[in-house]
Design a protein around this motif. Structure first.
Motif: not given
Length: 201
Positions: A51-68
Protein backbone atom coordinates in the motif's frame (compact mmCIF):
# COMPACT_ATOMS: atom_id res chain seq x y z
CA UNK A 1 7.71 -17.89 0.43
CA UNK A 2 11.09 -16.23 0.03
CA UNK A 3 9.68 -13.07 1.63
CA UNK A 4 8.13 -15.07 4.47
CA UNK A 5 11.42 -16.83 5.22
CA UNK A 6 13.26 -13.54 5.21
CA UNK A 7 10.70 -12.00 7.58
CA UNK A 8 11.08 -14.90 10.03
CA UNK A 9 14.83 -15.13 9.46
CA UNK A 10 14.30 -18.83 8.90
CA UNK A 11 15.48 -20.34 5.58
CA UNK A 12 13.33 -23.44 6.12
CA UNK A 13 10.05 -21.73 7.07
CA UNK A 14 6.83 -22.87 5.39
CA UNK A 15 3.39 -21.35 5.20
CA UNK A 16 0.87 -22.65 7.75
CA UNK A 17 -2.25 -24.36 6.48
CA UNK A 18 -5.32 -25.53 8.48
CA UNK A 19 -5.98 -29.05 9.65
CA UNK A 20 -8.01 -30.88 7.02
CA UNK A 21 -6.17 -29.36 4.07
CA UNK A 22 -3.53 -30.94 1.88
CA UNK A 23 0.12 -30.35 2.72
CA UNK A 24 2.40 -29.17 -0.11
CA UNK A 25 6.12 -28.51 -0.40
CA UNK A 26 5.39 -24.89 0.60
CA UNK A 27 3.13 -25.53 3.60
CA UNK A 28 2.77 -27.41 6.88
CA UNK A 29 -0.44 -28.32 8.67
CA UNK A 30 -0.99 -26.67 12.06
CA UNK A 31 -3.58 -25.36 14.48
CA UNK A 32 -0.97 -23.66 16.66
CA UNK A 33 -1.83 -20.00 17.34
CA UNK A 34 1.83 -18.99 17.37
CA UNK A 35 2.31 -20.34 13.86
CA UNK A 36 -0.71 -18.47 12.58
CA UNK A 37 0.17 -15.23 14.38
CA UNK A 38 3.56 -15.19 12.65
CA UNK A 39 1.86 -15.59 9.29
CA UNK A 40 -0.71 -12.87 10.06
CA UNK A 41 2.02 -10.43 11.12
CA UNK A 42 3.95 -11.14 7.93
CA UNK A 43 0.77 -10.66 5.89
CA UNK A 44 0.29 -7.26 7.54
CA UNK A 45 3.86 -6.29 6.64
CA UNK A 46 3.37 -7.33 3.02
CA UNK A 47 0.10 -5.47 2.63
CA UNK A 48 1.32 -2.30 4.34
CA UNK A 49 4.47 -2.23 2.21
CA UNK A 50 2.39 -2.80 -0.93
CA UNK A 51 0.00 0.00 0.00
CA UNK A 52 2.75 2.46 0.91
CA UNK A 53 4.50 1.89 -2.43
CA UNK A 54 1.26 2.56 -4.30
CA UNK A 55 0.65 5.72 -2.31
CA UNK A 56 4.21 6.88 -3.00
CA UNK A 57 3.72 6.27 -6.73
CA UNK A 58 0.49 8.26 -6.70
CA UNK A 59 2.13 11.18 -4.89
CA UNK A 60 4.99 11.23 -7.42
CA UNK A 61 2.57 11.08 -10.33
CA UNK A 62 0.78 14.15 -8.97
CA UNK A 63 3.82 16.20 -7.94
CA UNK A 64 2.93 18.93 -10.45
CA UNK A 65 -0.79 18.77 -9.79
CA UNK A 66 -1.73 21.74 -7.60
CA UNK A 67 -5.19 20.26 -6.99
CA UNK A 68 -3.85 17.04 -5.52
CA UNK A 69 -4.51 16.98 -1.76
CA UNK A 70 -3.58 13.45 -0.84
CA UNK A 71 -4.75 9.86 -1.08
CA UNK A 72 -8.05 8.28 -0.08
CA UNK A 73 -7.94 4.74 1.30
CA UNK A 74 -11.15 2.91 0.47
CA UNK A 75 -11.73 -0.38 2.25
CA UNK A 76 -14.10 -2.90 0.70
CA UNK A 77 -16.67 -4.09 3.19
CA UNK A 78 -16.40 -7.79 2.37
CA UNK A 79 -12.68 -7.98 3.19
CA UNK A 80 -11.88 -9.66 6.48
CA UNK A 81 -9.19 -7.49 8.07
CA UNK A 82 -7.71 -10.35 10.06
CA UNK A 83 -6.86 -12.45 7.02
CA UNK A 84 -6.06 -9.69 4.53
CA UNK A 85 -3.16 -7.93 6.23
CA UNK A 86 -5.16 -4.73 6.66
CA UNK A 87 -4.32 -2.75 9.79
CA UNK A 88 -6.18 0.56 10.00
CA UNK A 89 -3.60 2.10 12.33
CA UNK A 90 -0.68 1.32 10.04
CA UNK A 91 -2.60 2.68 7.07
CA UNK A 92 -3.40 5.88 8.94
CA UNK A 93 0.30 6.29 9.81
CA UNK A 94 1.02 7.12 6.17
CA UNK A 95 1.20 10.94 6.03
CA UNK A 96 0.00 11.02 2.43
CA UNK A 97 -3.22 9.16 3.17
CA UNK A 98 -5.65 11.88 4.21
CA UNK A 99 -8.98 10.05 4.20
CA UNK A 100 -10.08 6.59 5.28
CA UNK A 101 -13.34 5.46 3.77
CA UNK A 102 -15.00 2.34 5.05
CA UNK A 103 -17.56 0.53 2.95
CA UNK A 104 -20.63 -0.80 4.77
CA UNK A 105 -20.45 2.02 7.31
CA UNK A 106 -24.07 2.90 6.69
CA UNK A 107 -25.48 -0.47 5.74
CA UNK A 108 -27.29 -2.88 8.03
CA UNK A 109 -24.12 -4.99 7.94
CA UNK A 110 -22.02 -2.14 9.28
CA UNK A 111 -24.26 -0.95 12.06
CA UNK A 112 -25.83 -4.18 13.22
CA UNK A 113 -23.19 -6.86 12.73
CA UNK A 114 -20.87 -6.90 15.77
CA UNK A 115 -17.81 -8.12 13.88
CA UNK A 116 -18.14 -5.48 11.17
CA UNK A 117 -18.92 -2.75 13.68
CA UNK A 118 -15.80 -3.62 15.69
CA UNK A 119 -13.73 -3.21 12.53
CA UNK A 120 -15.37 0.15 11.86
CA UNK A 121 -14.43 1.25 15.36
CA UNK A 122 -10.78 0.48 14.63
CA UNK A 123 -10.91 2.59 11.48
CA UNK A 124 -12.56 5.45 13.37
CA UNK A 125 -10.05 5.28 16.23
CA UNK A 126 -7.13 5.19 13.78
CA UNK A 127 -8.51 8.33 12.14
CA UNK A 128 -8.70 10.05 15.50
CA UNK A 129 -5.19 9.04 16.48
CA UNK A 130 -3.58 10.23 13.24
CA UNK A 131 -5.97 13.11 12.50
CA UNK A 132 -7.43 11.60 9.34
CA UNK A 133 -10.85 12.25 7.87
CA UNK A 134 -13.35 9.41 8.28
CA UNK A 135 -15.77 9.26 5.37
CA UNK A 136 -19.20 7.75 5.73
CA UNK A 137 -20.09 5.50 2.80
CA UNK A 138 -23.81 6.06 2.53
CA UNK A 139 -25.86 3.40 0.77
CA UNK A 140 -28.70 5.28 -0.84
CA UNK A 141 -29.47 2.40 -3.17
CA UNK A 142 -30.16 0.04 -0.30
CA UNK A 143 -32.97 2.25 0.93
CA UNK A 144 -34.26 4.07 -2.15
CA UNK A 145 -34.34 1.24 -4.62
CA UNK A 146 -36.72 2.16 -7.42
CA UNK A 147 -38.03 -1.31 -8.18
CA UNK A 148 -41.76 -1.61 -8.77
CA UNK A 149 -42.34 -2.87 -5.22
CA UNK A 150 -40.55 0.05 -3.63
CA UNK A 151 -42.57 2.61 -5.55
CA UNK A 152 -45.27 1.97 -2.99
CA UNK A 153 -45.47 5.29 -1.03
CA UNK A 154 -45.61 3.59 2.37
CA UNK A 155 -42.59 1.37 1.69
CA UNK A 156 -40.63 4.35 0.40
CA UNK A 157 -41.57 6.36 3.51
CA UNK A 158 -40.26 3.61 5.77
CA UNK A 159 -37.05 3.29 3.76
CA UNK A 160 -36.48 7.04 3.78
CA UNK A 161 -36.87 7.10 7.54
CA UNK A 162 -34.40 4.24 7.84
CA UNK A 163 -31.85 6.00 5.63
CA UNK A 164 -31.96 9.30 7.47
CA UNK A 165 -31.69 7.43 10.74
CA UNK A 166 -28.51 5.82 9.37
CA UNK A 167 -27.17 9.27 8.53
CA UNK A 168 -27.77 10.36 12.11
CA UNK A 169 -25.93 7.28 13.42
CA UNK A 170 -22.97 7.97 11.13
CA UNK A 171 -22.67 11.49 12.49
CA UNK A 172 -22.79 10.14 16.04
CA UNK A 173 -20.23 7.47 15.09
CA UNK A 174 -17.72 10.11 14.03
CA UNK A 175 -17.85 10.44 10.24
CA UNK A 176 -16.75 13.90 9.12
CA UNK A 177 -17.68 13.62 5.45
CA UNK A 178 -20.12 11.55 3.46
CA UNK A 179 -20.30 9.98 0.06
CA UNK A 180 -23.57 8.81 -1.38
CA UNK A 181 -23.88 5.79 -3.60
CA UNK A 182 -26.82 5.64 -6.01
CA UNK A 183 -27.71 9.18 -5.03
CA UNK A 184 -29.81 9.33 -8.19
CA UNK A 185 -32.40 7.13 -6.53
CA UNK A 186 -33.82 10.27 -4.95
CA UNK A 187 -35.44 10.94 -8.30
CA UNK A 188 -39.17 10.13 -8.30
CA UNK A 189 -38.96 9.17 -11.98
CA UNK A 190 -38.32 5.45 -12.20
CA UNK A 191 -36.71 3.89 -15.23
CA UNK A 192 -38.66 1.59 -17.49
CA UNK A 193 -35.89 -0.92 -16.92
CA UNK A 194 -37.36 -3.04 -14.13
CA UNK A 195 -34.45 -5.46 -13.86
CA UNK A 196 -31.93 -3.12 -12.31
CA UNK A 197 -34.18 -0.41 -10.87
CA UNK A 198 -32.20 2.42 -12.43
CA UNK A 199 -33.75 5.87 -12.59
CA UNK A 200 -34.03 8.51 -15.28
CA UNK A 201 -32.04 11.66 -14.38
Amino acid sequence: LKSYRKYLNDPDALFPTPIGTVKTDRTFITDNDEDWNKWLKWLEEVYTDFLNKRVEAMVKANKDNSRFKGVIYFSLGWIDYKYSGVNAYRIAENKNIKILQEEWMSSRQGLEDKKTYARMEKVRDACKKYNKILVGWWYWGENFNCSSVNRDPEIRRIRQYYTFNLFKKLVEFGARRFEGWHIGNFSPIASKTEEDGRIVP
